[in-house]
Design a protein around this motif. Structure first.
Motif, PDB file in Angstrom:
ATOM      1  N   LEU A   9      -0.235  -1.202   3.169  1.00 22.66           N
ATOM      2  CA  LEU A   9      -1.005  -1.506   4.372  1.00 22.66           C
ATOM      3  C   LEU A   9      -2.354  -2.120   4.012  1.00 22.66           C
ATOM      4  CD1 LEU A   9      -1.340  -1.279   7.478  1.00 22.66           C
ATOM      5  CD2 LEU A   9      -2.337   0.985   7.073  1.00 22.66           C
ATOM      6  N   ALA A  10      -2.970  -1.609   2.943  1.00 26.38           N
ATOM      7  CA  ALA A  10      -4.296  -2.074   2.537  1.00 26.38           C
ATOM      8  C   ALA A  10      -4.305  -3.539   2.125  1.00 26.38           C
ATOM      9  CB  ALA A  10      -4.825  -1.211   1.394  1.00 26.38           C
ATOM     10  N   GLN A  11      -3.138  -4.098   1.790  1.00 30.67           N
ATOM     11  CA  GLN A  11      -3.068  -5.511   1.408  1.00 30.67           C
ATOM     12  C   GLN A  11      -3.342  -6.439   2.595  1.00 30.67           C
ATOM     13  OE1 GLN A  11       0.763  -6.199  -0.384  1.00 30.67           O
ATOM     14  NE2 GLN A  11       0.481  -4.597  -1.916  1.00 30.67           N
ATOM     15  N   GLY A  12      -3.188  -5.901   3.816  1.00 32.98           N
ATOM     16  CA  GLY A  12      -3.503  -6.675   5.017  1.00 32.98           C
ATOM     17  C   GLY A  12      -2.511  -7.756   5.369  1.00 32.98           C
ATOM     18  N   ARG A  13      -1.271  -7.628   4.898  1.00 34.04           N
ATOM     19  CA  ARG A  13      -0.284  -8.669   5.170  1.00 34.04           C
ATOM     20  C   ARG A  13       0.859  -8.204   6.076  1.00 34.04           C
ATOM     21  NH1 ARG A  13      -0.102  -9.416  -0.848  1.00 34.04           N
ATOM     22  NH2 ARG A  13      -1.955 -10.619  -1.389  1.00 34.04           N
ATOM     23  N   ALA A  14       0.783  -6.989   6.571  1.00 36.82           N
ATOM     24  CA  ALA A  14       1.893  -6.453   7.361  1.00 36.82           C
ATOM     25  C   ALA A  14       2.051  -7.211   8.676  1.00 36.82           C
ATOM     26  CB  ALA A  14       1.675  -4.973   7.637  1.00 36.82           C
ATOM     27  N   ARG A  15       3.303  -7.499   9.041  1.00 36.15           N
ATOM     28  CA  ARG A  15       3.647  -8.081  10.342  1.00 36.15           C
ATOM     29  C   ARG A  15       4.023  -6.919  11.252  1.00 36.15           C
ATOM     30  NH1 ARG A  15       6.638 -13.398  10.404  1.00 36.15           N
ATOM     31  NH2 ARG A  15       8.175 -12.195  11.553  1.00 36.15           N
ATOM     32  N   GLY A  16       3.075  -6.459  12.045  1.00 29.58           N
ATOM     33  CA  GLY A  16       3.312  -5.263  12.838  1.00 29.58           C
ATOM     34  C   GLY A  16       2.898  -4.023  12.067  1.00 29.58           C
TER      35      GLY A  16
END
Length: 335
Positions: free
Chosen positions: A319-326
Motif C-alpha cells: 500500500l505504501a508504494q502508492g500504486r494500488a488501483r482501489g
C-alpha cells in the motif's frame, strides 16, 4: 489471538505479530471475529509517528481501522446487534485496532454488512466510504449539477468518492495515470486528466468543490480551477485551528495548526473559496446508508489486491508504494 501491533513509533521495523488474550466487550461494545481488514494510508502513517499530536494512541497498539466480520458477543446495553450478525465498521480514532483475529467495535460504529458483498469487499469500504460521505455531504454540501475535483481517481478514496459524487448528481473531474483512464471513466468521472500528459490546472475550470487527497503542491494547484463560493476540503492537511478546537486541543496546538494552515486558507480566500481540513469519524448510521447504495449497485467496491493475514506487513508495504488501483485488503482465516 494474534494481532499486528505497533510497539513504538519509528516505522515498520517496530510492527510485529503478538499473541494477546481474546478481548471482552464492555458496555455498548461488540466482540467481532474479524474476517477481513481494509487498509488505508493512515495505517502506514501512524507507525511513523505522523499523527502523535492528533491521535491519543497508547502503545503498544493494534493497527488497522476497517473491518468486516461476525459478532461473537455483545456488551451490556447493546440493542442493534446480536451474536451471529455479519457487520462492517471503522474503528479509527478509538482505542482498538482491526488487524487481529478478534476486535472490539463500539456499537455506534458498526452497521450490518451489505448483503451482496463478501467480507473482503465489505472491509474495503468503511473509511473511504465515511470519508467521502462526510466530506461531500457535510462539508461541501455538494448539490446536483455542481462540479467536484477528486484527484487520484484510481486510488482507494478516489474510486469510492467518484461513485458517490455521481450518485449525488455532481459532475466529476479527476487525475490518473494513462493505464487507469478508462477505469476511472467507468466509475463515472466526466473529465479525466492523464497527469503524465498534462497539468490538470491548465485544463479544468469553474469547479465548485475540491477533495484534497494528494500530498505535495496539488492542493495549491487545485485552487486555480475553483470559482468563487467553492469549498476546498482536504484529507491530507494542513490541519487548521477549527480542527484543533473541535478536538479540544491545547492552546499551543491551536496556534501551531493555525499557522500551518494560514497559507492555504489565504490562497483559498483570494479565490473566494473556503478551506477546511477533514478528519473522518466512525459512524454506523452513515455506514448503514452506504450499505443501501452498495446493495442497490449504485456504488461498487474496487479492490486491487488481497493478502492473507500472515502477510499483513507485506500488505502495508505494498500500500505504501502508492500504486494500488482501489483498495488493499487483508483476509483472515475463515475457520
Amino acid at each position: 489471538m494474534q494481532a499486528l501491533q505497533l510497539k513504538k513509533y519509528g516505522g515498520p521495523d517496530h510492527v510485529a505479530f503478538v499473541e494477546l488474550p481474546r478481548p471482552t466487550p464492555g458496555p455498548g461494545e461488540l466482540l467481532v471475529r474479524v474476517r477481513a481488514v481494509g487498509l488505508n494510508p493512515i495505517d502506514n502513517l501512524i507507525p511513523k509517528g505522523d499523527f502523535k499530536p492528533i491521535l491519543k494512541t497508547r502503545l503498544p497498539a493494534t493497527l488497522g481501522s476497517d473491518l468486516a466480520g461476525v459478532v461473537m458477543a455483545v456488551g451490556s446495553g447493546v440493542t442493534r446487534f446480536t451474536v451471529g450478525d455479519a457487520v462492517y465498521a471503522s474503528i479509527f480514532d478509538t482505542p482498538h485496532g482491526s488487524l487481529a483475529e478478534f476486535a472490539i467495535v463500539p456499537e455506534q460504529a458498526a452497521a450490518l454488512k451489505p448483503a451482496n458483498l463478501d467480507f473482503v469487499q465489505a472491509a474495503s469500504i468503511p473509511m473511504v466510504g465515511l470519508t467521502a460521505w462526510q466530506a461531500m455531504q457535510e462539508r461541501m454540501q455538494l448539490q446536483p449539477g455542481q462540479k467536484v475535483f477528486i484527484p487520484a481517481g484510481s486510488g482507494g478514496i478516489g474510486t469510492f468518492a467518484i461513485q458517490l459524487a455521481r450518485h449525488l448528481g455532481a459532475r466529476v473531474g479527476t487525475t490518473t495515470s494513462t493505464a487507469n483512464v478508462e477505469m476511472v471513466r467507468s466509475l463515472g468521472a466526466d473529465e479525466v486528466i492523464d497527469y503524465k500528459q498534462q497539468p490538470f490546472e491548465e485544463v479544468l475550470r469553474d469547479y465548485d468543490a475540491v477533495l484534497g487527497t494528494v500530498r505535495g503542491d496539488g492542493l495549491e494547484k487545485a485552487l486555480h480551477i475553483v470559482k468563487p463560493g467553492s469549498h476546498v476540503v482536504s484529507l491530507i492537511g494542513p490541519p487548521d485551528a477549527a480542527f484543533a478546537r473541535a478536538r479540544g486541543m491545547n492552546v499551543v496546538l491551536k496556534l501551531v495548526f493555525g499557522l500551518l494552515s494560514r497559507k492555504i486558507i489565504g490562497l483559498a480566500q483570494r479565490r473566494g473559496a473556503s478551506y477546511a481540513f477533514h478528519f473522518v469519524r466512525p459512524d454506523g448510521s452513515q455506514l448503514a446508508q452506504i450499505a443501501g447504495l452498495l446493495e442497490a449497485g449504485t456504488i461498487r467496491p474496487v479492490i486491487d489486491k488481497v493478502f492473507p493475514f500472515a502477510e499483513a506487513k507485506q500488505a502495508l508495504a505494498y500500500l505504501a508504494q502508492g500504486r494500488a488501483r482501489g483498495k488493499v485488503v487483508v483476509q483472515l482465516p475463515q475457520s
